[in-house]
Design a protein around this motif. Sequence first.
Motif, PDB file in Angstrom:
ATOM      1  N   HIS A 136    -101.964  48.981 -64.848  1.00 21.03           N
ATOM      2  CA  HIS A 136    -102.401  49.965 -63.854  1.00 21.03           C
ATOM      3  C   HIS A 136    -103.393  50.896 -64.539  1.00 21.03           C
ATOM      4  CE1 HIS A 136    -101.658  51.517 -59.821  1.00 21.03           C
ATOM      5  NE2 HIS A 136    -101.677  52.735 -60.284  1.00 21.03           N
ATOM      6  N   THR A 137    -104.667  50.800 -64.163  1.00 21.39           N
ATOM      7  CA  THR A 137    -105.707  51.573 -64.821  1.00 21.39           C
ATOM      8  C   THR A 137    -105.828  52.963 -64.210  1.00 21.39           C
ATOM      9  OG1 THR A 137    -107.457  50.857 -63.300  1.00 21.39           O
ATOM     10  CG2 THR A 137    -106.967  49.414 -65.180  1.00 21.39           C
ATOM     11  N   TRP A 138    -106.650  53.792 -64.847  1.00 24.00           N
ATOM     12  CA  TRP A 138    -106.897  55.130 -64.298  1.00 24.00           C
ATOM     13  C   TRP A 138    -107.618  55.053 -62.960  1.00 24.00           C
ATOM     14  CZ3 TRP A 138    -104.523  59.341 -65.519  1.00 24.00           C
ATOM     15  CH2 TRP A 138    -103.962  59.480 -66.774  1.00 24.00           C
ATOM     16  N   ARG A 139    -108.462  54.056 -62.796  1.00 26.13           N
ATOM     17  CA  ARG A 139    -109.112  53.866 -61.501  1.00 26.13           C
ATOM     18  C   ARG A 139    -108.072  53.512 -60.434  1.00 26.13           C
ATOM     19  NH1 ARG A 139    -114.299  50.029 -61.040  1.00 26.13           N
ATOM     20  NH2 ARG A 139    -115.120  51.828 -62.212  1.00 26.13           N
ATOM     21  N   ASP A 140    -107.097  52.671 -60.808  1.00 30.58           N
ATOM     22  CA  ASP A 140    -106.019  52.337 -59.881  1.00 30.58           C
ATOM     23  C   ASP A 140    -105.228  53.592 -59.495  1.00 30.58           C
ATOM     24  OD1 ASP A 140    -106.638  49.623 -59.976  1.00 30.58           O
ATOM     25  OD2 ASP A 140    -105.309  49.280 -61.695  1.00 30.58           O
ATOM     26  N   ARG A 141    -104.982  54.444 -60.475  1.00 35.22           N
ATOM     27  CA  ARG A 141    -104.244  55.680 -60.180  1.00 35.22           C
ATOM     28  C   ARG A 141    -105.014  56.554 -59.196  1.00 35.22           C
ATOM     29  NH1 ARG A 141    -103.347  55.110 -65.897  1.00 35.22           N
ATOM     30  NH2 ARG A 141    -101.156  54.622 -66.312  1.00 35.22           N
ATOM     31  N   LEU A 142    -106.306  56.655 -59.417  1.00 34.38           N
ATOM     32  CA  LEU A 142    -107.129  57.462 -58.523  1.00 34.38           C
ATOM     33  C   LEU A 142    -107.128  56.899 -57.109  1.00 34.38           C
ATOM     34  CD1 LEU A 142    -109.067  59.813 -58.112  1.00 34.38           C
ATOM     35  CD2 LEU A 142    -110.936  58.325 -58.875  1.00 34.38           C
ATOM     36  N   LEU A 143    -107.221  55.578 -56.996  1.00 37.17           N
ATOM     37  CA  LEU A 143    -107.190  54.945 -55.678  1.00 37.17           C
ATOM     38  C   LEU A 143    -105.860  55.194 -54.975  1.00 37.17           C
ATOM     39  CD1 LEU A 143    -108.906  51.501 -56.422  1.00 37.17           C
ATOM     40  CD2 LEU A 143    -109.814  53.374 -55.020  1.00 37.17           C
ATOM     41  N   GLY A 144    -104.769  55.111 -55.731  1.00 39.21           N
ATOM     42  CA  GLY A 144    -103.457  55.335 -55.150  1.00 39.21           C
ATOM     43  C   GLY A 144    -103.282  56.753 -54.654  1.00 39.21           C
ATOM     44  N   VAL A 145    -103.689  57.717 -55.475  1.00 37.18           N
ATOM     45  CA  VAL A 145    -103.604  59.126 -55.068  1.00 37.18           C
ATOM     46  C   VAL A 145    -104.484  59.383 -53.854  1.00 37.18           C
ATOM     47  CG1 VAL A 145    -104.138  61.482 -55.781  1.00 37.18           C
ATOM     48  CG2 VAL A 145    -102.974  59.942 -57.366  1.00 37.18           C
ATOM     49  N   SER A 146    -105.666  58.788 -53.841  1.00 33.32           N
ATOM     50  CA  SER A 146    -106.579  58.982 -52.713  1.00 33.32           C
ATOM     51  C   SER A 146    -106.001  58.429 -51.416  1.00 33.32           C
ATOM     52  CB  SER A 146    -107.926  58.315 -53.013  1.00 33.32           C
ATOM     53  OG  SER A 146    -108.534  58.886 -54.148  1.00 33.32           O
ATOM     54  N   ALA A 147    -105.341  57.277 -51.505  1.00 34.19           N
ATOM     55  CA  ALA A 147    -104.728  56.688 -50.313  1.00 34.19           C
ATOM     56  C   ALA A 147    -103.635  57.596 -49.764  1.00 34.19           C
ATOM     57  CB  ALA A 147    -104.164  55.309 -50.638  1.00 34.19           C
ATOM     58  N   GLY A 148    -102.798  58.140 -50.652  1.00 40.26           N
ATOM     59  CA  GLY A 148    -101.760  59.054 -50.207  1.00 40.26           C
ATOM     60  C   GLY A 148    -102.337  60.327 -49.611  1.00 40.26           C
ATOM     61  N   ALA A 149    -103.415  60.821 -50.235  1.00 43.08           N
ATOM     62  CA  ALA A 149    -104.077  62.010 -49.698  1.00 43.08           C
ATOM     63  C   ALA A 149    -104.658  61.723 -48.316  1.00 43.08           C
ATOM     64  CB  ALA A 149    -105.182  62.468 -50.650  1.00 43.08           C
ATOM     65  N   GLY A 150    -105.133  60.493 -48.122  1.00 40.32           N
ATOM     66  CA  GLY A 150    -105.658  60.112 -46.810  1.00 40.32           C
ATOM     67  C   GLY A 150    -104.581  60.160 -45.731  1.00 40.32           C
ATOM     68  N   VAL A 151    -103.355  59.764 -46.091  1.00 36.39           N
ATOM     69  CA  VAL A 151    -102.239  59.840 -45.148  1.00 36.39           C
ATOM     70  C   VAL A 151    -101.988  61.303 -44.764  1.00 36.39           C
ATOM     71  CG1 VAL A 151     -99.749  59.475 -44.853  1.00 36.39           C
ATOM     72  CG2 VAL A 151    -101.148  57.725 -45.985  1.00 36.39           C
ATOM     73  N   ALA A 152    -101.979  62.179 -45.771  1.00 40.47           N
ATOM     74  CA  ALA A 152    -101.742  63.598 -45.491  1.00 40.47           C
ATOM     75  C   ALA A 152    -102.844  64.201 -44.633  1.00 40.47           C
ATOM     76  CB  ALA A 152    -101.618  64.369 -46.809  1.00 40.47           C
ATOM     77  N   LEU A 153    -104.099  63.843 -44.901  1.00 41.20           N
ATOM     78  CA  LEU A 153    -105.209  64.377 -44.118  1.00 41.20           C
ATOM     79  C   LEU A 153    -105.165  63.876 -42.674  1.00 41.20           C
ATOM     80  CD1 LEU A 153    -108.118  64.139 -46.717  1.00 41.20           C
ATOM     81  CD2 LEU A 153    -106.993  66.219 -45.873  1.00 41.20           C
ATOM     82  N   ALA A 154    -104.795  62.613 -42.502  1.00 43.00           N
ATOM     83  CA  ALA A 154    -104.644  62.087 -41.143  1.00 43.00           C
ATOM     84  C   ALA A 154    -103.549  62.857 -40.412  1.00 43.00           C
ATOM     85  CB  ALA A 154    -104.307  60.600 -41.192  1.00 43.00           C
ATOM     86  N   GLY A 155    -102.487  63.165 -41.132  1.00 43.36           N
ATOM     87  CA  GLY A 155    -101.414  63.952 -40.537  1.00 43.36           C
ATOM     88  C   GLY A 155    -101.860  65.335 -40.153  1.00 43.36           C
TER      89      GLY A 155
END
Length: 244
Positions: free
Chosen positions: A114-133
Amino acid sequence: MLSQVTYLQFLAVFVGLPLSVLAVGSVVSRRPGRAPLRIQAGGIALLVGLALVYTTPWDNYLIARGVWWYGDGVVSMRIWQMPLGEYLFVAVQSVLVGVWTFRLDGPVDATVGHTWRDRLLGVSAGAGVALAGLALVLGPAATFYMGAIFVWAGPVLALQWGVGWRYLLAVRRRLAVMVAVPVVYLSSIDRVAIEWGLWTISPTYSTGLTVGGLPLEEGVFFLVTSLFVAQALVLLRWVIARWG
């Protein structure tokens, strides 16, 4: 409506009994590749504590807002806005999903990276859920409850997906069963509780969409909470295997 059934009685029958059977079965049946009991007990206990700490303010706020309410005679004791049964539900749901997750547990593939880019993508996806909410919360009243679920779920999903979405993807078939069975069961008993009048979802703050008579928001709630628990325990074993 069965007004004589209390929240605590409902939990004892519909959650306590299946949890007892599942727990005994998990102790008796041991398969190669499953986590040691100390990891299972420690991981589930940690999640129960985190679930109570994270969920309590959110749950109390929604009750105070009138997103749902309880039937007459169903609740005997409240702590803040939440009934005692609600705190217990948060705890035993975490235990139920946790025990089921470990029941399906298997060998850990520590070679998945799991690379740092993968971590950033994962955090961004979760943030997208919160923003949609947040957009739903700020929209019409009918989308408030759904938006509140997404806003609340986003940070947890961002953390978990940031830690190891690639590993979760690698074990997706096993994870899907870990999540799907609790979602179906918990949604089913929630439908029974609503039908019996134990609690009522506000028509003002919900979309009115249902699946099998269950408000859509309730199904989404059980989906994200089951994901929280299953993903956390799957990732716990992976992290231990990689860095332990």
